[in-house]
Write a protein that holds these residues in place. Structure first.
Motif, PDB file in Angstrom:
ATOM      1  N   THR A 133      16.819  -9.954-125.701  1.00 39.76           N
ATOM      2  CA  THR A 133      17.530 -11.147-125.258  1.00 39.76           C
ATOM      3  C   THR A 133      16.752 -12.403-125.658  1.00 39.76           C
ATOM      4  O   THR A 133      15.527 -12.338-125.860  1.00 39.76           O
ATOM      5  CB  THR A 133      17.705 -11.144-123.734  1.00 39.76           C
ATOM      6  OG1 THR A 133      16.399 -11.236-123.124  1.00 39.76           O
ATOM      7  CG2 THR A 133      18.408  -9.882-123.266  1.00 39.76           C
ATOM      8  N   GLU A 138      22.779 -19.303-128.353  1.00 38.55           N
ATOM      9  CA  GLU A 138      22.311 -18.425-127.266  1.00 38.55           C
ATOM     10  C   GLU A 138      20.852 -18.717-126.947  1.00 38.55           C
ATOM     11  O   GLU A 138      20.454 -18.726-125.773  1.00 38.55           O
ATOM     12  CB  GLU A 138      22.477 -16.959-127.671  1.00 38.55           C
ATOM     13  CG  GLU A 138      23.917 -16.466-127.628  1.00 38.55           C
ATOM     14  CD  GLU A 138      24.069 -15.066-128.186  1.00 38.55           C
ATOM     15  OE1 GLU A 138      24.952 -14.328-127.684  1.00 38.55           O
ATOM     16  OE2 GLU A 138      23.324 -14.696-129.118  1.00 38.55           O
ATOM     17  N   PHE A 142      19.955 -13.002-132.400  1.00 43.57           N
ATOM     18  CA  PHE A 142      20.964 -13.617-131.536  1.00 43.57           C
ATOM     19  C   PHE A 142      21.284 -14.973-132.135  1.00 43.57           C
ATOM     20  O   PHE A 142      20.613 -15.438-133.062  1.00 43.57           O
ATOM     21  CB  PHE A 142      20.483 -13.752-130.075  1.00 43.57           C
ATOM     22  CG  PHE A 142      19.022 -14.041-129.939  1.00 43.57           C
ATOM     23  CD1 PHE A 142      18.521 -15.303-130.222  1.00 43.57           C
ATOM     24  CD2 PHE A 142      18.128 -13.064-129.522  1.00 43.57           C
ATOM     25  CE1 PHE A 142      17.166 -15.586-130.106  1.00 43.57           C
ATOM     26  CE2 PHE A 142      16.770 -13.324-129.407  1.00 43.57           C
ATOM     27  CZ  PHE A 142      16.294 -14.588-129.704  1.00 43.57           C
ATOM     28  N   GLU A 173      18.708 -16.766-135.438  1.00 42.16           N
ATOM     29  CA  GLU A 173      20.068 -16.452-135.882  1.00 42.16           C
ATOM     30  C   GLU A 173      20.046 -15.893-137.301  1.00 42.16           C
ATOM     31  O   GLU A 173      20.743 -14.913-137.599  1.00 42.16           O
ATOM     32  CB  GLU A 173      20.942 -17.702-135.818  1.00 42.16           C
ATOM     33  CG  GLU A 173      22.393 -17.449-136.188  1.00 42.16           C
ATOM     34  CD  GLU A 173      23.275 -18.650-135.883  1.00 42.16           C
ATOM     35  OE1 GLU A 173      23.682 -18.812-134.720  1.00 42.16           O
ATOM     36  OE2 GLU A 173      23.554 -19.423-136.831  1.00 42.16           O
TER      37      GLU A 173
END
Length: 339
Positions: free
Chosen positions: A179, A139, A135, A130
């Motif tokens: 991702t 998440e 992300f 983060e």
């Protein structure tokens, strides 16, 4: 006749000048192939892209002065075209050689370097991702919970995170836009590769069905040892306690059971926490790793030192542990170090 010669001279001058202009323009492609309204041109190189393909893209976006002459110039002036995937910021006044060198050796502006320290938990990893802007922490945690874990990771329902311990601490280069699942996949594959390499180096045959136990011990070593030199000694204490059927009573497992990353002091109330990770309450190994250990801790778990130690206590002044097999000596040192 004089008039004809004059016209001929004019024609020669015109075509000669045009030829000279064309020659200068052609050579100028090598000095300044790009064009842009700003001082930078963003060039994206996809995987397996060719330099000619990059020229086509630049021409299509209006950032190349002349596509045909650029390719022709490259044919006449060969360069190392082993370009790499990424996104690059190229000065608009770069030469053709500088452009190609940037695509070959330059910094990918979409690449983010993330260093995962040994002993980090999944939650701390999430916070680091983060902070790097890849992300959010949540998440990453959600992706870790949903990640399809290998069959050899057991007792999943009792663990906080099935993948805890099986993500290799290291320095990684990730592209913006990846991702959390992709990051997990990369780190887990790195762990498997490192485990295989360690076992091969130590000449130890160990099926992955035993990796749970090895990594669970390694994670405790990682969180308890003050330095890498101590790791085989901490490992010997764990081994000796298991042989003697003693509770491990490792504070780091209590901290993890409490859902914390660290604490100044583990209290008596903390020791009572009801958790399959609390080695003050259970008479066996915790249900799974309490962190993601590095190579030194894994090696120590596989090769503990040959000692009779069953106690250790931290000397805060030396930032190192005192090891002993004598309980009274342990108590005396504990009192000494607490003063």
């Amino acid at each position: 006749m004089k008039k004809f010669l004059l016209v001929l001279l004019v024609i020669v001058v015109i075509f000669g000048g045009a030829g000279l202009f064309g020659w200068n323009y052609y050579n100028g492609i090598g000095e300044n192939p790009l064009k842009s309204d700003s001082d930078k041109v963003i060039v994206t190189v996809e995987r397996n892209a060719t330099l000619n393909g990059i020229f086509d893209d630049l021409a299509a976006s209006g950032n190349l002065r002349n596509l045909i002459l650029t390719k022709l110039y490259m044919m006449q002036h060969p360069l190392n075209t082993n370009i790499k995937a990424g996104t690059y910021e190229v000065p608009a006044d770069a030469t053709l050689e500088e452009l190609v060198k940037e695509l070959r050796e330059g910094k990918n502006i979409n690449e983010i370097t993330v260093t995962i320290p040994e002993g980090y938990t999944i939650e701390r990893m999430g916070g680091l991702f983060e902070d790097k802007g890849l992300f959010s922490k949540q998440e990453f945690i959600d992706a870790a919970k949903a990640y399809k874990h290998p069959d050899w990771i057991t007792n999943v329902e009792s663990r906080r995170y099935a993948m805890e311990g099986f993500l290799m601490p290291d320095t990684y280069k990730f592209e913006k836009g990846i991702t959390p699942t992709y990051a997990l996949d990369v780190m887990h594959k790195a762990f498997v590769k490192k485990m295989d390499a360690i076992l091969k180096d130590l000449k130890i045959q160990s099926p992955n069905t035993r990796w749970n136990r090895i990594v669970t011990i390694a994670a405790m070593i990682e969180r308890e040892a003050a330095n890498t030199d101590e790791m085989p000694l901490v490992s010997s204490v764990i081994k000796n306690r298991i042989v003697k059927r003693m509770k491990l009573q490792i504070d780091a497992t209590v901290v993890y059971a409490l859902g914390k990353e660290s604490t100044d002091k583990v209290t008596l109330d903390d020791l009572k926490v009801d958790s399959p990770y609390n080695t003050y309450a259970i008479s066996e190994l915790p249900v799974g790793p309490i962190a993601n250990p590095g190579e030194a801790a894994i090696r120590a778990a596989l090769q503990p030192a040959d000692t009779n130690f069953i106690y250790y206590v931290l000397d805060p002044k030396a930032d190192a542990h005192f090891f002993t097999a004598n309980y009274n000596e342990f108590l005396a040192k504990k009192a000494e170090f607490s003063n």
